[in-house]
Design a protein around this motif. Sequence first.
Motif, PDB file in Angstrom:
ATOM      1  N   LEU A 193      -1.560  51.237   9.513  1.00  0.00           N
ATOM      2  CA  LEU A 193      -1.378  52.724   9.436  1.00  0.00           C
ATOM      3  C   LEU A 193       0.179  53.149   9.248  1.00  0.00           C
ATOM      4  CD1 LEU A 193      -3.476  53.558  12.504  1.00  0.00           C
ATOM      5  CD2 LEU A 193      -4.097  54.093  10.137  1.00  0.00           C
ATOM      6  N   ARG A 194       1.212  52.576   9.766  1.00  0.00           N
ATOM      7  CA  ARG A 194       2.498  52.764   9.543  1.00  0.00           C
ATOM      8  C   ARG A 194       3.104  52.776   7.979  1.00  0.00           C
ATOM      9  NH1 ARG A 194       6.948  48.763  12.077  1.00  0.00           N
ATOM     10  NH2 ARG A 194       5.907  47.286  10.622  1.00  0.00           N
ATOM     11  N   GLU A 195       2.358  52.126   7.218  1.00  0.00           N
ATOM     12  CA  GLU A 195       2.495  51.825   5.846  1.00  0.00           C
ATOM     13  C   GLU A 195       1.841  52.838   5.056  1.00  0.00           C
ATOM     14  OE1 GLU A 195       4.076  50.656   2.351  1.00  0.00           O
ATOM     15  OE2 GLU A 195       4.521  49.754   4.128  1.00  0.00           O
ATOM     16  N   VAL A 196       0.462  53.402   5.629  1.00  0.00           N
ATOM     17  CA  VAL A 196       0.012  54.436   4.866  1.00  0.00           C
ATOM     18  C   VAL A 196       0.440  55.745   5.062  1.00  0.00           C
ATOM     19  CG1 VAL A 196      -2.124  52.872   4.421  1.00  0.00           C
ATOM     20  CG2 VAL A 196      -1.996  54.719   6.341  1.00  0.00           C
ATOM     21  N   VAL A 197       0.911  55.932   6.126  1.00  0.00           N
ATOM     22  CA  VAL A 197       1.552  57.074   6.639  1.00  0.00           C
ATOM     23  C   VAL A 197       2.846  57.285   5.886  1.00  0.00           C
ATOM     24  CG1 VAL A 197       2.661  58.408   8.475  1.00  0.00           C
ATOM     25  CG2 VAL A 197       0.398  57.689   8.781  1.00  0.00           C
ATOM     26  N   LYS A 254      10.750  52.016  13.457  1.00  0.00           N
ATOM     27  CA  LYS A 254      10.337  51.738  14.957  1.00  0.00           C
ATOM     28  C   LYS A 254       9.997  52.944  15.629  1.00  0.00           C
ATOM     29  CE  LYS A 254      11.837  47.602  14.152  1.00  0.00           C
ATOM     30  NZ  LYS A 254      10.722  46.463  13.916  1.00  0.00           N
ATOM     31  N   ASP A 255      10.245  54.272  14.940  1.00  0.00           N
ATOM     32  CA  ASP A 255      10.044  55.367  15.645  1.00  0.00           C
ATOM     33  C   ASP A 255       8.564  55.939  15.143  1.00  0.00           C
ATOM     34  OD1 ASP A 255      10.716  56.310  13.337  1.00  0.00           O
ATOM     35  OD2 ASP A 255      11.814  57.863  13.623  1.00  0.00           O
ATOM     36  N   VAL A 256       7.951  57.016  15.377  1.00  0.00           N
ATOM     37  CA  VAL A 256       6.957  57.564  14.926  1.00  0.00           C
ATOM     38  C   VAL A 256       7.115  58.567  13.577  1.00  0.00           C
ATOM     39  CG1 VAL A 256       4.856  59.127  15.420  1.00  0.00           C
ATOM     40  CG2 VAL A 256       5.934  57.825  17.052  1.00  0.00           C
ATOM     41  N   ALA A 257       6.408  58.337  12.789  1.00  0.00           N
ATOM     42  CA  ALA A 257       6.699  59.144  11.398  1.00  0.00           C
ATOM     43  C   ALA A 257       6.660  60.660  11.630  1.00  0.00           C
ATOM     44  CB  ALA A 257       5.662  58.740  10.567  1.00  0.00           C
ATOM     45  N   PRO A 258       7.820  61.448  10.993  1.00  0.00           N
ATOM     46  CA  PRO A 258       7.822  62.800  11.086  1.00  0.00           C
ATOM     47  C   PRO A 258       6.386  63.304  10.749  1.00  0.00           C
ATOM     48  CG  PRO A 258       9.722  61.936   9.960  1.00  0.00           C
ATOM     49  CD  PRO A 258       8.712  60.942  10.200  1.00  0.00           C
ATOM     50  N   LEU A 259       5.519  62.871   9.782  1.00  0.00           N
ATOM     51  CA  LEU A 259       4.450  63.510   9.353  1.00  0.00           C
ATOM     52  C   LEU A 259       3.582  63.667  10.694  1.00  0.00           C
ATOM     53  CD1 LEU A 259       2.210  62.647   6.304  1.00  0.00           C
ATOM     54  CD2 LEU A 259       1.233  62.506   8.748  1.00  0.00           C
ATOM     55  N   VAL A 260       3.203  62.593  11.347  1.00  0.00           N
ATOM     56  CA  VAL A 260       2.589  62.675  12.724  1.00  0.00           C
ATOM     57  C   VAL A 260       3.104  63.754  13.820  1.00  0.00           C
ATOM     58  CG1 VAL A 260       1.622  61.340  14.439  1.00  0.00           C
ATOM     59  CG2 VAL A 260       1.914  60.186  12.393  1.00  0.00           C
ATOM     60  N   GLU A 261       4.491  63.964  13.789  1.00  0.00           N
ATOM     61  CA  GLU A 261       5.042  64.742  14.702  1.00  0.00           C
ATOM     62  C   GLU A 261       4.820  66.125  14.333  1.00  0.00           C
ATOM     63  OE1 GLU A 261       6.349  63.585  17.536  1.00  0.00           O
ATOM     64  OE2 GLU A 261       7.563  61.817  17.362  1.00  0.00           O
ATOM     65  N   LYS A 262       4.805  66.247  12.818  1.00  0.00           N
ATOM     66  CA  LYS A 262       4.625  67.814  12.613  1.00  0.00           C
ATOM     67  C   LYS A 262       3.306  68.186  12.877  1.00  0.00           C
ATOM     68  CE  LYS A 262       8.276  67.589   9.042  1.00  0.00           C
ATOM     69  NZ  LYS A 262       8.594  67.470   7.710  1.00  0.00           N
ATOM     70  N   GLN A 263       2.379  67.237  12.821  1.00  0.00           N
ATOM     71  CA  GLN A 263       0.931  67.413  12.751  1.00  0.00           C
ATOM     72  C   GLN A 263       0.498  67.686  14.272  1.00  0.00           C
ATOM     73  OE1 GLN A 263      -0.530  67.794   9.817  1.00  0.00           O
ATOM     74  NE2 GLN A 263      -2.140  66.541   9.931  1.00  0.00           N
ATOM     75  N   MET A 264       1.064  67.000  15.203  1.00  0.00           N
ATOM     76  CA  MET A 264       0.850  67.407  16.522  1.00  0.00           C
ATOM     77  C   MET A 264       1.600  68.799  16.942  1.00  0.00           C
ATOM     78  SD  MET A 264       1.550  63.672  18.286  1.00  0.00           S
ATOM     79  CE  MET A 264       1.322  64.245  20.251  1.00  0.00           C
ATOM     80  N   ALA A 265       2.743  68.986  16.436  1.00  0.00           N
ATOM     81  CA  ALA A 265       3.454  70.163  16.836  1.00  0.00           C
ATOM     82  C   ALA A 265       2.421  71.189  16.284  1.00  0.00           C
ATOM     83  CB  ALA A 265       4.766  70.202  16.161  1.00  0.00           C
ATOM     84  N   ALA A 266       1.705  71.357  15.067  1.00  0.00           N
ATOM     85  CA  ALA A 266       0.875  72.235  14.709  1.00  0.00           C
ATOM     86  C   ALA A 266      -0.360  72.407  15.363  1.00  0.00           C
ATOM     87  CB  ALA A 266       0.944  72.367  13.010  1.00  0.00           C
ATOM     88  N   GLY A 267      -0.754  71.352  16.372  1.00  0.00           N
ATOM     89  CA  GLY A 267      -1.853  71.502  16.883  1.00  0.00           C
ATOM     90  C   GLY A 267      -2.898  70.701  16.015  1.00  0.00           C
ATOM     91  N   LYS A 268      -2.581  70.013  15.016  1.00  0.00           N
ATOM     92  CA  LYS A 268      -3.574  69.314  14.198  1.00  0.00           C
ATOM     93  C   LYS A 268      -3.870  68.170  14.424  1.00  0.00           C
ATOM     94  CE  LYS A 268      -2.249  72.272  10.262  1.00  0.00           C
ATOM     95  NZ  LYS A 268      -1.858  72.455   8.781  1.00  0.00           N
ATOM     96  N   VAL A 277      -5.613  65.259   9.203  1.00  0.00           N
ATOM     97  CA  VAL A 277      -5.022  65.123   7.724  1.00  0.00           C
ATOM     98  C   VAL A 277      -6.212  65.994   7.142  1.00  0.00           C
ATOM     99  CG1 VAL A 277      -4.994  63.631   5.913  1.00  0.00           C
ATOM    100  CG2 VAL A 277      -4.316  63.023   8.537  1.00  0.00           C
ATOM    101  N   TYR A 278      -7.560  65.871   7.569  1.00  0.00           N
ATOM    102  CA  TYR A 278      -8.429  66.856   6.925  1.00  0.00           C
ATOM    103  C   TYR A 278      -9.001  67.922   7.717  1.00  0.00           C
ATOM    104  CZ  TYR A 278      -8.488  62.364   4.116  1.00  0.00           C
ATOM    105  OH  TYR A 278      -8.106  61.370   3.154  1.00  0.00           O
ATOM    106  N   SER A 279      -9.830  68.745   7.161  1.00  0.00           N
ATOM    107  CA  SER A 279     -10.361  70.051   8.121  1.00  0.00           C
ATOM    108  C   SER A 279     -11.891  69.475   8.443  1.00  0.00           C
ATOM    109  CB  SER A 279     -10.457  71.200   7.336  1.00  0.00           C
ATOM    110  OG  SER A 279      -8.966  71.393   7.161  1.00  0.00           O
TER     111      SER A 279
END
Length: 307
Positions: A193-197, A254-268, A277-279
């Motif tokens: 998952l780290r690599e695909v993100v 070693k941290d969490v990817a920004p993509l994931v952080e942004k999704q969480m901040a948007a409630g997604k 990632v999808y609807s």
Amino acid sequence: MIRRVAIIGLGTMGPGMAARLARGGVEVVAYDIAPQAIERARTMLAAADAVLDNLGISATDGGSVRFTGELEDAVRGADLVIENVPEKEEIKASVYKQIDGMISSETIVASDTSGIPITKLQAHISKPARMVGMHWSNPPHIIPMIEVIGGEQTAPETVATIREFIRSLGLLPVLLKKDVPGFVENRVLYALLREVVDLVERGVIEPEDIDTCVSWGIGYKLAVIGPMALLDMAGMDIYHSVSSFLNEDLCDRKDVAPLVEKQMAAGKLGIKSGEGVYSYTPDKIAKLQPERAKKLVAIRRILEEKD
């Protein structure tokens, strides 16, 4: 011999675990602190039973599932208690302290944690020798592999008893020789998952295409040929050659990817919030679980075929 099992915490895993244990002739008492979780679990149990019917897993005499909202009722007389509460050490510690005086000195306590080291969890129970990790894979009534993890203080006979119990159900125990965070299944999964993100975040590929690539590429192969066997198939010389330049470029953050952080901040958050990632529409969500279960059942039947 383990004949009576208490499951503490239902969530998404509990009903499937209960259904599969009951098919093996085990008397199961399932507990949750939330009445709505128990009601949801009743529906999920019926769905899991239907899948087990499709798999041709017949019921052994003596198996049953009973739900309760009383913790003491759940663990009374249990040979094995499976803790399945949220992945926070303090919540699990609270459960262990509550049941400590309710269970016999011979009762085994197993955690279905996805990755908290068992050695850490043992610090919160009075008989650490009787505590073990028993990590089921989701969906637990379909996937037959269960990781078995002993902590630093787990008695060898406790590990042996759980392994034999899993085998007696017709399931596949996988023994870990060391108690490492995330165990094995999730360490491998999260590396992927780290690599695909990272690849999506870098604009190398779209989510839909990487899902196709993994499902119909490496995922398709790995369902039949395990990764260590794949090394032999490809050849150590080929692996050495490719890894000598590729390993340097693989994601090792070693941290969490920004993509994931942004999704969480948007409630997604994914399916649970209707978008990730999808609807996901309510209708799509209702169809996803049975569709995926049907495919997993079909794949399992093929993998279980004898040559």
